[in-house]
Structure formats: structure tokens, C-alpha cells
Design a protein around this motif. Structure first.
Motif, PDB file in Angstrom:
ATOM      1  N   PRO A   1       2.308 -25.956  -5.437  1.00  0.00           N
ATOM      2  CA  PRO A   1       0.877 -26.219  -5.259  1.00  0.00           C
ATOM      3  C   PRO A   1       0.133 -24.989  -4.737  1.00  0.00           C
ATOM      4  O   PRO A   1      -0.259 -24.907  -3.576  1.00  0.00           O
ATOM      5  CB  PRO A   1       0.862 -27.365  -4.238  1.00  0.00           C
ATOM      6  CG  PRO A   1       2.123 -27.178  -3.444  1.00  0.00           C
ATOM      7  CD  PRO A   1       3.134 -26.650  -4.433  1.00  0.00           C
ATOM      8  N   MET A   2      -0.046 -24.007  -5.615  1.00  0.00           N
ATOM      9  CA  MET A   2      -0.751 -22.769  -5.269  1.00  0.00           C
ATOM     10  C   MET A   2      -1.572 -22.342  -6.479  1.00  0.00           C
ATOM     11  O   MET A   2      -1.333 -22.799  -7.600  1.00  0.00           O
ATOM     12  CB  MET A   2       0.251 -21.672  -4.896  1.00  0.00           C
ATOM     13  CG  MET A   2       1.241 -21.338  -5.991  1.00  0.00           C
ATOM     14  SD  MET A   2       2.462 -20.075  -5.546  1.00  0.00           S
ATOM     15  CE  MET A   2       1.435 -18.618  -5.511  1.00  0.00           C
ATOM     16  N   GLY A   3      -2.556 -21.472  -6.266  1.00  0.00           N
ATOM     17  CA  GLY A   3      -3.391 -21.033  -7.370  1.00  0.00           C
ATOM     18  C   GLY A   3      -4.057 -22.211  -8.059  1.00  0.00           C
ATOM     19  O   GLY A   3      -4.571 -23.132  -7.401  1.00  0.00           O
ATOM     20  N   ASN A   4      -4.031 -22.217  -9.384  1.00  0.00           N
ATOM     21  CA  ASN A   4      -4.632 -23.336 -10.124  1.00  0.00           C
ATOM     22  C   ASN A   4      -3.945 -24.657  -9.828  1.00  0.00           C
ATOM     23  O   ASN A   4      -4.576 -25.717  -9.843  1.00  0.00           O
ATOM     24  CB  ASN A   4      -4.551 -23.065 -11.638  1.00  0.00           C
ATOM     25  CG  ASN A   4      -5.440 -21.924 -12.076  1.00  0.00           C
ATOM     26  OD1 ASN A   4      -6.274 -21.453 -11.315  1.00  0.00           O
ATOM     27  ND2 ASN A   4      -5.264 -21.481 -13.319  1.00  0.00           N
ATOM     28  N   PHE A   5      -2.651 -24.608  -9.574  1.00  0.00           N
ATOM     29  CA  PHE A   5      -1.876 -25.834  -9.383  1.00  0.00           C
ATOM     30  C   PHE A   5      -2.208 -26.531  -8.066  1.00  0.00           C
ATOM     31  O   PHE A   5      -1.872 -27.694  -7.887  1.00  0.00           O
ATOM     32  CB  PHE A   5      -0.386 -25.505  -9.453  1.00  0.00           C
ATOM     33  CG  PHE A   5       0.451 -26.611 -10.051  1.00  0.00           C
ATOM     34  CD1 PHE A   5      -0.026 -27.391 -11.086  1.00  0.00           C
ATOM     35  CD2 PHE A   5       1.731 -26.854  -9.591  1.00  0.00           C
ATOM     36  CE1 PHE A   5       0.736 -28.397 -11.654  1.00  0.00           C
ATOM     37  CE2 PHE A   5       2.515 -27.864 -10.140  1.00  0.00           C
ATOM     38  CZ  PHE A   5       2.014 -28.635 -11.175  1.00  0.00           C
ATOM     39  N   ALA A   6      -2.846 -25.807  -7.159  1.00  0.00           N
ATOM     40  CA  ALA A   6      -3.240 -26.420  -5.883  1.00  0.00           C
ATOM     41  C   ALA A   6      -4.224 -27.560  -6.109  1.00  0.00           C
ATOM     42  O   ALA A   6      -4.355 -28.458  -5.264  1.00  0.00           O
ATOM     43  CB  ALA A   6      -3.857 -25.370  -4.962  1.00  0.00           C
TER      44      ALA A   6
ATOM     45  N   ILE B   1      -1.359 -28.338 -20.600  1.00  0.00           N
ATOM     46  CA  ILE B   1      -1.184 -27.441 -19.452  1.00  0.00           C
ATOM     47  C   ILE B   1      -1.737 -26.052 -19.751  1.00  0.00           C
ATOM     48  O   ILE B   1      -2.343 -25.415 -18.878  1.00  0.00           O
ATOM     49  CB  ILE B   1       0.302 -27.353 -19.070  1.00  0.00           C
ATOM     50  CG1 ILE B   1       0.778 -28.690 -18.488  1.00  0.00           C
ATOM     51  CG2 ILE B   1       0.545 -26.225 -18.063  1.00  0.00           C
ATOM     52  CD1 ILE B   1       2.272 -28.757 -18.238  1.00  0.00           C
ATOM     53  N   ARG B   2      -1.582 -25.588 -20.991  1.00  0.00           N
ATOM     54  CA  ARG B   2      -1.902 -24.203 -21.312  1.00  0.00           C
ATOM     55  C   ARG B   2      -3.178 -24.058 -22.156  1.00  0.00           C
ATOM     56  O   ARG B   2      -4.219 -23.670 -21.659  1.00  0.00           O
ATOM     57  CB  ARG B   2      -0.711 -23.544 -22.017  1.00  0.00           C
ATOM     58  CG  ARG B   2       0.462 -23.346 -21.067  1.00  0.00           C
ATOM     59  CD  ARG B   2       1.619 -22.613 -21.685  1.00  0.00           C
ATOM     60  NE  ARG B   2       2.534 -22.206 -20.610  1.00  0.00           N
ATOM     61  CZ  ARG B   2       2.477 -21.048 -19.986  1.00  0.00           C
ATOM     62  NH1 ARG B   2       1.580 -20.149 -20.335  1.00  0.00           N
ATOM     63  NH2 ARG B   2       3.310 -20.763 -19.009  1.00  0.00           N
ATOM     64  N   ARG B   3      -3.085 -24.405 -23.425  1.00  0.00           N
ATOM     65  CA  ARG B   3      -4.214 -24.191 -24.337  1.00  0.00           C
ATOM     66  C   ARG B   3      -3.895 -24.875 -25.652  1.00  0.00           C
ATOM     67  O   ARG B   3      -2.756 -24.852 -26.108  1.00  0.00           O
ATOM     68  CB  ARG B   3      -4.427 -22.694 -24.547  1.00  0.00           C
ATOM     69  CG  ARG B   3      -5.498 -22.307 -25.542  1.00  0.00           C
ATOM     70  CD  ARG B   3      -5.609 -20.796 -25.621  1.00  0.00           C
ATOM     71  NE  ARG B   3      -6.547 -20.393 -26.670  1.00  0.00           N
ATOM     72  CZ  ARG B   3      -6.867 -19.129 -26.952  1.00  0.00           C
ATOM     73  NH1 ARG B   3      -6.310 -18.147 -26.252  1.00  0.00           N
ATOM     74  NH2 ARG B   3      -7.716 -18.846 -27.917  1.00  0.00           N
TER      75      ARG B   3
ATOM     76  N   CYS C   1      -0.877 -22.159 -13.058  1.00  0.00           N
ATOM     77  CA  CYS C   1      -0.844 -20.718 -12.787  1.00  0.00           C
ATOM     78  C   CYS C   1      -1.021 -20.432 -11.302  1.00  0.00           C
ATOM     79  O   CYS C   1      -2.080 -20.707 -10.719  1.00  0.00           O
ATOM     80  CB  CYS C   1      -1.920 -20.003 -13.589  1.00  0.00           C
ATOM     81  SG  CYS C   1      -1.952 -18.209 -13.322  1.00  0.00           S
ATOM     82  N   GLY C   2      -0.002 -19.869 -10.695  1.00  0.00           N
ATOM     83  CA  GLY C   2      -0.061 -19.575  -9.261  1.00  0.00           C
ATOM     84  C   GLY C   2      -0.967 -18.424  -8.921  1.00  0.00           C
ATOM     85  O   GLY C   2      -1.398 -18.277  -7.772  1.00  0.00           O
TER      86      GLY C   2
ATOM     87  N   THR D   1       5.987 -11.607  -5.843  1.00  0.00           N
ATOM     88  CA  THR D   1       4.645 -11.753  -6.407  1.00  0.00           C
ATOM     89  C   THR D   1       4.067 -13.148  -6.184  1.00  0.00           C
ATOM     90  O   THR D   1       2.860 -13.343  -6.337  1.00  0.00           O
ATOM     91  CB  THR D   1       4.662 -11.451  -7.919  1.00  0.00           C
ATOM     92  OG1 THR D   1       5.644 -12.270  -8.562  1.00  0.00           O
ATOM     93  CG2 THR D   1       4.973  -9.982  -8.162  1.00  0.00           C
ATOM     94  N   SER D   2       4.909 -14.107  -5.825  1.00  0.00           N
ATOM     95  CA  SER D   2       4.405 -15.452  -5.539  1.00  0.00           C
ATOM     96  C   SER D   2       3.808 -15.547  -4.139  1.00  0.00           C
ATOM     97  O   SER D   2       3.017 -16.439  -3.857  1.00  0.00           O
ATOM     98  CB  SER D   2       5.529 -16.479  -5.698  1.00  0.00           C
ATOM     99  OG  SER D   2       5.962 -16.562  -7.035  1.00  0.00           O
TER     100      SER D   2
END
Length: 515
Positions: free
Chosen positions: A189-194, A130-132, A32-33, A273-274
Motif C-alpha cells: 500500500p504505497m504510491g498509487n496502491f495506497a 490494473i494497467r491499461r 505502482c509504488g 528503490t521501494s
């Protein structure tokens, strides 16, 4: 070598937007970015959101994508969608599908939702990781329910190292559920993915994704739509877009702030929005109207005013640089540290770099020969790289013909400053070089110094003879481009009196000027 030519760039009014109606989410996706959790303070209330829908309608947008967070966690999501529909704007929704049921689908139909786009990030085990846990089955059930209700369904997959190898099997799962369209995009590689750099794909993997999409097109199995971050100028990618766009290749520069924009949960407006850092927020609908924000000439300047010359690395010299401006701005920002950085995740970039890396093993003479051969085949990108290495090796000892060739190649690539410097090097050694004079003249014209450019072009014309008539044609093209058609016609007629061959060379422009 052929005469130089000109290029122009244009962009259009806004046609679509992505609206994050809430940051609330019932999942904690590793990619999640936006790092979504609970709904954030300041979220637009229903009245504000509906008023924004009216403003979007007044702006004439064709469709709006409602996202989040998870948009269906917002209780009034269907009211927002319906208000958009009432304004002639198609509402599409990106959802994880967790909350989708018959009641929610009834609301979607009544609201006029165009498409439900379901996030699907791999086969069962990968998707749930990745999600839940349990989300894969929930998503598949939601897809099946939506299809039964006749709602248009697409899937969206964020590509990473875990699901890259699962695309073929995932395709079969989608085909079982009669899904016709599937968007794939890269995880940045931003938000959680960083915090999960090991899951980010490598530049070479972009070709794997394009190859997969191309194969699906050949099979006529499912339409795989490449996200704006996947490309560019790969031959298979070009065919994919032609297939999708009735034979036209529509790839262009990042559309943020030109044709598209983003809306955050609190009404802040930005290009994408990114790219959500404070410096990229152009205003708030709580303080200004949407139209005022969009039409402010100072807003979105980071992208509206972006030029090839401001890009870094290979992108600054790329033959497509004027057209794509480095492609996806978020790709450059998250993998290169700046919206002006070189786009390492460009397929064309990767292919050329792979070829260039082999040049070091060739001698200088071989590189020059290769450069000339590339020019003859109109492979100017490779020619520039080969000649550049040769010039670095020879330095001041490089002959005039090599600098002339380098200047021509860079002009063809749109690298005007580099072409200017090459022509100036020639003129330092041979002030009466007609080729360098006309080359420098064209460069100055493109650098918005038309009077100086025309003066040099006229000087080149005065020094040339019928064995080299390019200065006549180039001067006429420039004069015509400036609307000075009588002068351009006079130059063409003078050249046609000197050379029979020039009559054929100039015929098309001559006819245009006579019309």
C-alpha cells in the motif's frame, strides 16, 4: 536442558542494483509504488548515465536491473544496457512490453540484455484494469516476439486480491508461451496502491502464494520465484529455495545497503528503490562517486546497523530474528509504519500467531506443562509464548524453575535481554543458583560485558557439582570464543576430572582445544 550456544551475523559486498533510469511511463498502474507519469526533471542525461555504468563496472556488480517508470520510454535505454555489458555487468530489463517490437529487440540483442522481465498482473480483464486497456495482448505479443528471438524471458506478477485466484490459469498462459521462470511479489500500500487498500492481500494469503509456487515445483511446470517480500521460514518455502539454490537455504535479512542498492532517475543512491523517502537517500552520483557513497560507514546505517533488539512485536522475540531481521524492510514500513515494525506478512509469524491465539483457553498449569513439552521438542518459539502467558498470570508467585526455564528459552531464541531479566529474577530469590549464575554470565558476555560474564560463570563453576556440569562447558566455550584457549582447556580438564559423563559432553571442544 542443554548448554547455551553462540551466533554470528555477516554480510557481503554489493552484487546487484535496481536502476530506475526514468520515471516516464506509458501506463498508470493502480499498484505502482512510484506513482509514475511523465519523465521527471533532473533525470540523468546520457553522458551521466554512461559514466555511472562505468562506475558500476568498477564496483564489480554482477547484474543490474533497469526499471522505471517504463525504461523503454527512454530513447537511450539500449546505450545504457550496452555500456553495462561492456563493463562486464549483465543488464536485465523490467518492462510492460507495450513498445516492444522487432527493432527494439535487435537493440536488446546487440546491447547484451540478459533477461526481459515482463510485468503481467492477471488474466486479460484484470491485467488491463490494473494497467491499461489492450496492455495484456501487447504484453503477450512482446513475450512471444522475445522468445522467437531467443531472448531469455521471465514474467513478474504483483500479487493482489484481484489476481490471487488467477494464478493457476495465468500459469497455463505462460506455459503456452514457453516461459520458464515467473517471479511473484506482494503489492504494498504505497504510491498509487495506497489508494486501493481493498486490493492488498492479507497475511494469510502469503501461504497461498507459497503453496502455489511449491505445487509448480512438484509439477516441474514453471519455476515460480518468490520475491524478497514473500516468506519466511515456511517449510515449503525452504524447499523452494533449496531446489533453486542447489540444496542450500539462502534466505537472510534485507540486503539493501549490504549486497544491493537502488539508483533513482536523478542519480540519487539508496538502499532500495521501494524505500525512497528523502531520509533514506545516501548521496548523489552528481556529488560523489558511487564507491564513495557505498563505502561511507555512515551510509545505509538504517539497515547495516539493524539488530533484532530494535525490531517490534513478534519479530523481536522470533527465533529467526537475528537471521532475517524482520525480512523485507518495505513490507514493515508500508504495512507496519516503520522499518523496525513487526512483519505481519511473514508466513512464520502468521503460523505462530495462529497457534498462540489458542493458548488463552488453557489453564496456567497446562501452559507450563505445554512449555516444558515444547522445550523438550526444541519448539522454543511456542515454549516462550506459553511460558510468557503463564508468567503473566502468576507474577511474583512464579517458581524459580519456571523463571530458569524461561531464561533458557529466551537465550535459545536470541532474546538476550529477556533471558538476562529472567536470570536476575531467580538470583534475587536465590543468589547461589548455579543455573541462573551461568545464565546471567552468558547473557552479559553476549551483551559485550565479557569480564562480568566470565566472573559469574567462574562463580557458577565453583558452586556446581558433578551432577550439573554445564557451567564448565559454557565457561570453556566463552573463553575459547575469546581466543583464551589455554584457560578454556584448563576448565575442560578440571571438569573431566570430576565427571565421566562430562568427558563425553565436552569431547568435541576438548579435541578442538588440543589441536
Amino acid at each position: 536442558m542443554a548448554p547455551y550456544t553462540t551466533k554470528k551475523i555477516m554480510f557481503n559486498k554489493p552484487v546487484t542494483a535496481v536502476w530506475e533510469i526514468t520515471m516516464g511511463c506509458n501506463m498508470r498502474c493502480k499498484h505502482c509504488g512510484s506513482s509514475c507519469h511523465e519523465a521527471l526533471p533532473g533525470q540523468l542525461n546520457t553522458e551521466e548515465a554512461l559514466d555511472l555504468c562505468d562506475q558500476i563496472g568498477e564496483m564489480g556488480l554482477q547484474w543490474v536491473t533497469l526499471s522505471g517508470g517504463e525504461p523503454t520510454t527512454r530513447k537511450d535505454w539500449h546505450k545504457i544496457a550496452r555500456r553495462l555489458s561492456e563493463n562486464g555487468v549483465i543488464p536485465n530489463i523490467i518492462t510492460n512490453g507495450w513498445l516492444i517490437n522487432e527493432e527494439m529487440l535487435d537493440k536488446a540483442v546487440k546491447a547484451g540484455v540478459g533477461t526481459f522481465a515482463f510485468s503481467l498482473d492477471g488474466l486479460n480483464k484484470t491485467h488491463d484494469y490494473i494497467r491499461r486497456e489492450g496492455s495484456y495482448q501487447k504484453t503477450m505479443q512482446a513475450i512471444e516476439l522475445s522468445r522467437q528471438r531467443g531472448i531469455n524471458v521471465t514474467a513478474i506478477t504483483t500479487i493482489n486480491n484481484m489476481n490471487l485466484g488467477e494464478l493457476a490459469e495465468l500459469k497455463q498462459e505462460l506455459l503456452k508461451r514457453d516461459v520458464k521462470q515467473w517471479q511473484v511479489q506482494m503489492g504494498f500500500p504505497m504510491g498509487n496502491f495506497a489508494g486501493h487498500h481493498d486490493m492488498v492481500i492479507q497475511p494469510a494469503d502469503i501461504d497461498t502464494v507459497i503453496d502455489f509456487a511449491y505445487q509448480c515445483m512438484l509439477e516441474s511446470s514453471i519455476e515460480v520465484m518468490l520475491g524478497d517480500c514473500i516468506g519466511y521460514y515456511n517449510l515449503k518455502e525452504i524447499e523452494l529455495f533449496k531446489h533453486r539454490c542447489d540444496g542450500a537455504y539462502s534466505r537472510s535479512a534485507c540486503t539493501a545497503g549490504k549486497q544491493t542498492f537502488g539508483i533513482l532517475h536523478n542519480g540519487d543512491i539508496l538502499g532500495c528503490t521501494s524505500i525512497r523517502e528523502r531520509e533514506y537517500i545516501e548521496g548523489s552520483i552528481r556529488n560523489q562517486s558511487l564507491r564513495e557513497i557505498w563505502e561511507n560507514p555512515d551510509n545505509f546505517s538504517w539497515n547495516r546497523n539493524m539488530r533484532k533488539e530494535s525490531l517490534g512485536g513478534f519479530c523481536k522475540k522470533c527465533r529467526f530474528g537475528d537471521r532475517c531481521l524482520g525480512g523485507c524492510a518495505n513490507s514493515k514500513l508500508t504495512t507496519g509504519g516503520s522499518i523496525y515494525a513487526e512483519n505481519r506478512y511473514c508466513s512464520y509469524n502468521h503460523a505462530i500467531k495462529d497457534r498462540i491465539n489458542q493458548f488463552d483457553r488453557f489453564s496456567t498449569e497446562e501452559l507450563v506443562s505445554m512449555g516444558r513439552n515444547y522445550v523438550e521438542k526444541d519448539y522454543c518459539q511456542l515454549a516462550e509464548s506459553a511460558l510468557n502467558i503463564a508468567l503473566q498470570r502468576t507474577g511474583k508467585e512464579a517458581d524459580i524453575d519456571l523463571w530458569n526455564l524461561y531464561g533458557y528459552v529466551n537465550f535459545k531464541l536470541g532474546n538476550i535481554q529477556e533471558s538476562l531479566e529472567a536470570n536476575e529474577r531467580v538470583l534475587q530469590r536465590d543468589p547461589l543458583s548455579t543455573y541462573a549464575l551461568k545464565g546471567k554470565g552468558l547473557c552479559l558476555y553476549h551483551l559485550k560485558k565479557p569480564d562480568e560474564g566470565i566472573e559469574l560463570l567462574r562463580k557458577a563453576v565453583s558452586l556446581t557439582d558433578k551432577s550439573f556440569m554445564d557451567p564448565y562447558l559454557d565457561l570453556a566455550i566463552v573463553l575459547s570464543d575469546m581466543g583464551r584457549n589455554d584457560e578454556a582447556l584448563s576448565v575442560i580438564e578440571a571438569g573431566r576430572e570430576l565427571s565421566e559423563q562430562f568427558k563425553e559432553q565436552s569431547q568435541k571442544l576438548y579435541q578442538q582445544l588440543l589441536a
